[in-house]
Each structure stands twice: as structure tokens, then as C-alpha cells.
Design a protein around this motif. Sequence first.
Motif, PDB file in Angstrom:
ATOM      1  N   THR A  19      52.001  32.546  65.726  1.00 48.31           N
ATOM      2  CA  THR A  19      52.459  31.187  66.017  1.00 48.31           C
ATOM      3  C   THR A  19      51.377  30.324  66.665  1.00 48.31           C
ATOM      4  O   THR A  19      51.118  29.206  66.193  1.00 48.31           O
ATOM      5  N   PRO A  20      50.723  30.787  67.733  1.00 49.56           N
ATOM      6  CA  PRO A  20      49.647  29.949  68.288  1.00 49.56           C
ATOM      7  C   PRO A  20      48.474  29.768  67.339  1.00 49.56           C
ATOM      8  O   PRO A  20      47.804  28.729  67.378  1.00 49.56           O
ATOM      9  N   VAL A  21      48.219  30.759  66.483  1.00 48.06           N
ATOM     10  CA  VAL A  21      47.136  30.617  65.503  1.00 48.06           C
ATOM     11  C   VAL A  21      47.465  29.490  64.524  1.00 48.06           C
ATOM     12  O   VAL A  21      46.624  28.621  64.239  1.00 48.06           O
ATOM     13  N   PHE A  22      48.681  29.485  64.006  1.00 45.30           N
ATOM     14  CA  PHE A  22      49.096  28.418  63.098  1.00 45.30           C
ATOM     15  C   PHE A  22      49.101  27.074  63.808  1.00 45.30           C
ATOM     16  O   PHE A  22      48.767  26.047  63.216  1.00 45.30           O
ATOM     17  N   GLY A  23      49.496  27.061  65.071  1.00 44.19           N
ATOM     18  CA  GLY A  23      49.483  25.809  65.823  1.00 44.19           C
ATOM     19  C   GLY A  23      48.079  25.254  65.980  1.00 44.19           C
ATOM     20  O   GLY A  23      47.851  24.049  65.800  1.00 44.19           O
ATOM     21  N   ALA A  24      47.128  26.134  66.297  1.00 48.18           N
ATOM     22  CA  ALA A  24      45.739  25.693  66.458  1.00 48.18           C
ATOM     23  C   ALA A  24      45.169  25.202  65.133  1.00 48.18           C
ATOM     24  O   ALA A  24      44.481  24.167  65.074  1.00 48.18           O
ATOM     25  N   LEU A  25      45.449  25.939  64.057  1.00 48.76           N
ATOM     26  CA  LEU A  25      44.960  25.522  62.735  1.00 48.76           C
ATOM     27  C   LEU A  25      45.575  24.181  62.325  1.00 48.76           C
ATOM     28  O   LEU A  25      44.910  23.358  61.684  1.00 48.76           O
ATOM     29  N   THR A  26      46.835  23.964  62.691  1.00 49.10           N
ATOM     30  CA  THR A  26      47.480  22.686  62.376  1.00 49.10           C
ATOM     31  C   THR A  26      46.767  21.532  63.065  1.00 49.10           C
ATOM     32  O   THR A  26      46.466  20.501  62.445  1.00 49.10           O
ATOM     33  N   ILE A  27      46.481  21.696  64.350  1.00 47.49           N
ATOM     34  CA  ILE A  27      45.820  20.629  65.112  1.00 47.49           C
ATOM     35  C   ILE A  27      44.433  20.346  64.553  1.00 47.49           C
ATOM     36  O   ILE A  27      44.051  19.184  64.332  1.00 47.49           O
ATOM     37  N   LEU A  28      43.662  21.394  64.303  1.00 48.70           N
ATOM     38  CA  LEU A  28      42.292  21.215  63.829  1.00 48.70           C
ATOM     39  C   LEU A  28      42.239  20.554  62.459  1.00 48.70           C
ATOM     40  O   LEU A  28      41.499  19.586  62.243  1.00 48.70           O
ATOM     41  N   THR A  29      43.026  21.076  61.526  1.00 41.89           N
ATOM     42  CA  THR A  29      42.997  20.512  60.165  1.00 41.89           C
ATOM     43  C   THR A  29      43.622  19.122  60.117  1.00 41.89           C
ATOM     44  O   THR A  29      43.176  18.275  59.342  1.00 41.89           O
ATOM     45  N   MET A  30      44.624  18.873  60.958  1.00 42.70           N
ATOM     46  CA  MET A  30      45.246  17.553  60.967  1.00 42.70           C
ATOM     47  C   MET A  30      44.281  16.492  61.494  1.00 42.70           C
ATOM     48  O   MET A  30      44.167  15.391  60.927  1.00 42.70           O
ATOM     49  N   ILE A  31      43.574  16.821  62.577  1.00 43.45           N
ATOM     50  CA  ILE A  31      42.610  15.867  63.138  1.00 43.45           C
ATOM     51  C   ILE A  31      41.496  15.586  62.135  1.00 43.45           C
ATOM     52  O   ILE A  31      41.134  14.428  61.884  1.00 43.45           O
ATOM     53  N   TRP A  32      40.943  16.649  61.567  1.00 48.93           N
ATOM     54  CA  TRP A  32      39.857  16.478  60.609  1.00 48.93           C
ATOM     55  C   TRP A  32      40.345  15.778  59.345  1.00 48.93           C
ATOM     56  O   TRP A  32      39.660  14.905  58.793  1.00 48.93           O
TER      57      TRP A  32
END
Length: 246
Positions: A19-32
Motif C-alpha cells: 500500500t505505501p509503495v503504491f501510494g508513493a508511486l502514485t504521488i511521483l508519477t502524478m506529479i511528473w
Amino acid sequence: MINYLANPIRFLKFSKIATPVFGALTILTMIWGLYLALIKSPPAIEHGQAVRMMYVHVPAAWCAMMAYTALTIASVVSFIWRHPLADSAAKSFAVPGAAFTFLALITGSLWGKPAWGTWWQWDGRMTSVLILFFIYVSYLAIWSVIPERKKAARLAAILAMVGFINIPIIKFSVDWWNTLHQPASLSTPGAPGMPPEILWPLMMMVAAYSFLFGWLSLRGIEADIIRSRKARDQKAPAAQATIETF
């Protein structure tokens, strides 16, 4: 791997990491992705700045169909093997799936006005996506209205499996009927490709939406497992008292 995660205890251990891995990937890819879509990518020749709506609309539509496909697979597992974790997964896929579908409808309408001169057109693609939204709402309504979990799971699974016929209709509607939507530009062999400056932001936003779907689904399954445990714990003392009474 699927058999391993079918156990709720093992799934919770897995989700504690995933869950935290998916959350971090969501934030990074969304910002970029938003940076590429809103700042770096140029306006389109035909649609101008309105093309930026595509970076929200297309990933939402794609994830709406992906979520329903996942929901249907979980419903088949639930219907055949009656596994409670499959019910939890299906319910958790439905909530973000409905949200993505609603977002696709709204952004499609907002994009349609400057691109086609109309907010709405009852063509095959738009109508079938609207039907998908109603299926999602009906599916969630079954779980809300029917208090008995097993009965709700059976009826919801049947609706999900029957409703899956709408997914290929959405996919191929641009080929079967006259529509304002252009044919597929990425999945059709020989279709004209997008310029890289438009393709890469779109792909990044698709990845961001997909990671968001994964994060929301994991959180939903976790919450449903915990909710089911609490419901069983509340029933256990009553059952024990009944046995002692006899």
C-alpha cells in the motif's frame, strides 16, 4: 502468488508493504505526469490547449474499464469458489471504478464542447460509458441494500458478470458505429502514432491513474477485511451465550 494472497492474514501482511509503495508511486508519477501534461507538452494543432483535457480524460476512461475487468474476474472467483476475499476485492475495485467512470464522463463532456461543439452526443462510445457508470452504481447499491453478505455477494457477482458485455462494446464502439470519437491510436495495428511530446505525458498519466487505482483498491480490501472481522467478533459472544444456555 494468488493462492498465497487469498488468505486474509497473509494479504494484510502483503498490503502493509504494498500500500505505501503504491501510494508513493502514485504521488511521483502524478506529479511528473501533470508537469509533462500541463507545462511541457505543446498544444495540439487541431484542439489547441483543450487537448490537455485528454491527459485527464483518457486515463480515467482506461482505468474505468480496467477496474471493471478486475471486478469481473474477482466476481467470477467469488461466484465459483465463494471466496470471501474475492468479494472484498470486487467491492474495492467498484468504488474507484465508478469514480473513474464519472470522471471520464465529466471530462469527456468538457473536452467535447471545444473539440466537437457539443457537450454530449448519444453515440456508441458515450452511451456505453454512461451505461458502465450505471452498472457500477447498481453493483454498489446491491452491497448497500442487502444486509446479508453472502446473498449480496452472489447477486453482485451475477450483475458484474452480465455487465461485462459492455466492456467490449465500449472498446469497439468507435469501429462499429459512427461516432465523434477517433479510432484507437495506440492499440490498433497500423494506426497513426501520437507525437512523443503528447504520448509520453499521456502514458505517465495512465501510469499515475493505475497506481492510484491499486492504492485505493488495497486500502479498500484492508478496510473490508477489518470490517468483516469486527462483524464476526460481535456475533461470536451471542453464539457462545446461546450454546451455554442450552
